[in-house]
Design an enzyme around this catalytic site. Sequence first.
Site, PDB file in Angstrom:
ATOM      1  N   HIS A 171      -2.706  -7.942   9.494  1.00 58.39           N
ATOM      2  CA  HIS A 171      -1.953  -8.668   8.450  1.00 58.39           C
ATOM      3  C   HIS A 171      -2.583  -8.455   7.070  1.00 58.39           C
ATOM      4  CE1 HIS A 171      -0.149 -10.779  11.904  1.00 58.39           C
ATOM      5  NE2 HIS A 171      -1.391 -10.860  12.344  1.00 58.39           N
ATOM      6  N   SER A 292      -3.561   8.108 -17.141  1.00 57.85           N
ATOM      7  CA  SER A 292      -2.404   7.457 -17.739  1.00 57.85           C
ATOM      8  C   SER A 292      -2.220   7.990 -19.150  1.00 57.85           C
ATOM      9  CB  SER A 292      -2.625   5.945 -17.781  1.00 57.85           C
ATOM     10  OG  SER A 292      -1.798   5.357 -18.759  1.00 57.85           O
ATOM     11  N   LYS A 298      -7.423   4.489 -16.904  1.00 57.71           N
ATOM     12  CA  LYS A 298      -6.781   4.597 -15.602  1.00 57.71           C
ATOM     13  C   LYS A 298      -7.127   5.881 -14.851  1.00 57.71           C
ATOM     14  CE  LYS A 298      -4.099   2.233 -13.950  1.00 57.71           C
ATOM     15  NZ  LYS A 298      -2.712   1.861 -14.149  1.00 57.71           N
ATOM     16  N   GLU A 305       0.401   7.906  -3.570  1.00 59.52           N
ATOM     17  CA  GLU A 305       1.649   7.174  -3.827  1.00 59.52           C
ATOM     18  C   GLU A 305       2.861   8.010  -3.426  1.00 59.52           C
ATOM     19  OE1 GLU A 305       1.841   5.411  -7.810  1.00 59.52           O
ATOM     20  OE2 GLU A 305      -0.327   5.184  -7.702  1.00 59.52           O
TER      21      GLU A 305
END
Length: 474
Positions: A171, A292, A298, A305
């Site tokens: 979980h 970024s 970043k 992804e």
Amino acid sequence: MPNSMTPDHNDSANSSKHLWHGRFTEAPADSLMAFTASIGFDVRLWRDDIAGSTAHAEMLGATGVLPRVDVDAIVAALRQVESEFVAGSFVFVASDEDIHTAIERRVTEIAGPAGAKLHTARSRNDQVATALRLFAKRELTATARRTLALIDVLDRRADDAGEAYLPGYTHLQRAQPVLLSHHLRAHAWALVRDVDRLLDAVARLDVSPLGAGALAGTSLPIDPRESQKRLGFARVFANSLDAVSDRDFVAEGLFALAMVGLHLSRMGEEWVLWTTEEFGFASLSDRHATGSSMLPQKKNADIAELARGKAGRLVGNLTGLLTTMKGLPLAYNRDLQEDKEPFFDSLDQVNRGLDALAEMIAAASFNTDAMRVAADAPAAVATDIAEWLVARGMPFRQAHAKVGELVSRSLAGNTPLVDLVRADADLGADAAALFAPGVAVQRRASHGAAGPLAAVAQRDELRRTVAALVARLA
Ligand code: ARG
């Protein structure tokens, strides 16, 4: 690619004759060609079409349907076409609606009247099914190899990880500590099933449909077994209607590919989490991360992804083809041309995803200190305390409830769980020793478990299984 290698049907001008010109007095409309031509994507099958056509011509010679001189002229022309494709000099014309038409047209230009005999006792329906099966056999096998390469990276990183451990989650809540090698090999096992599945699909599709004709075979004395053997297919079709209309093999390939993609997406999601500041379990090499455009600090896990994101189109490609196939009457229908784009796309996306993830994981570094700190959280030892009581005769339910109460008292009174355990009459100092860092993972020793005692057997079994898959590929 030179212009001659990029067929495009929007430039109209129906110069040369179409395959069916005898029955028609008018050339096809530009709108028909624009909508129905498949040359823009099935050009990818050129190698397989030439192989199928060569085997077909040789079969026509072996059975005496065509004289040897015609077969020789056809085969020589097919070789020339092959060298034109290799050299990038093959020139398409506007009437080349698909790769099969284009190659036959060119063979006829080169070989003259003999070329016009290539299509004897053949239809594009058995021709396209043959080319696509040859392509699927080779490409699904190649994807199985690439999947094995990612398995190898995971296995090597697992070896490097030694006895490093991290929290295992259920979980997405910390549950019990597991070796990092165990976690990495969990993904390897999923990919092992994928390789097995891809090779199963290849074995099942290894059937030659050549000789089925348009749908019903032919009155000419052909021998489909002859072309089957020449093409290296394991079996020959039994039913001509089924041979030309079966696309199960594409759907099955798409499922096997989607399953690989789903596994990559699950790995991708974990890498996204692991490389956040919140987890901090891993960091990516600069070459496998992106920055970024606005936020200078970043470092993003775009490979991970997209491994997650591309699963959507892989599932879409599978459901799209299943929907196309649903309710199609026998035998060939033009709808079946819709098999190729999703198949090509899924192969390309899965191959690129496998390569990118393999490189990203090979080059990433693990922050095993952060993993250890997270895994040594006292709550992760709760199950071991209950099992310690079980080993001393307490029924598990009772032990579970007792430890649960201690956890609850620890949280309510802000008292460390270890202190409550040490002070408890049933537990004491021996049980409290389980809270020492690294002890809990050592105790996961049962078959296939997450600790170091079970790890060696698992690693050996993984390597045996992979060796068997490699043998199947050879
Ligand atoms: N490009 C077509 C396909 O991929 C070839 C078969 C066309 N056959 C026909 N009867 N129109 O399915």
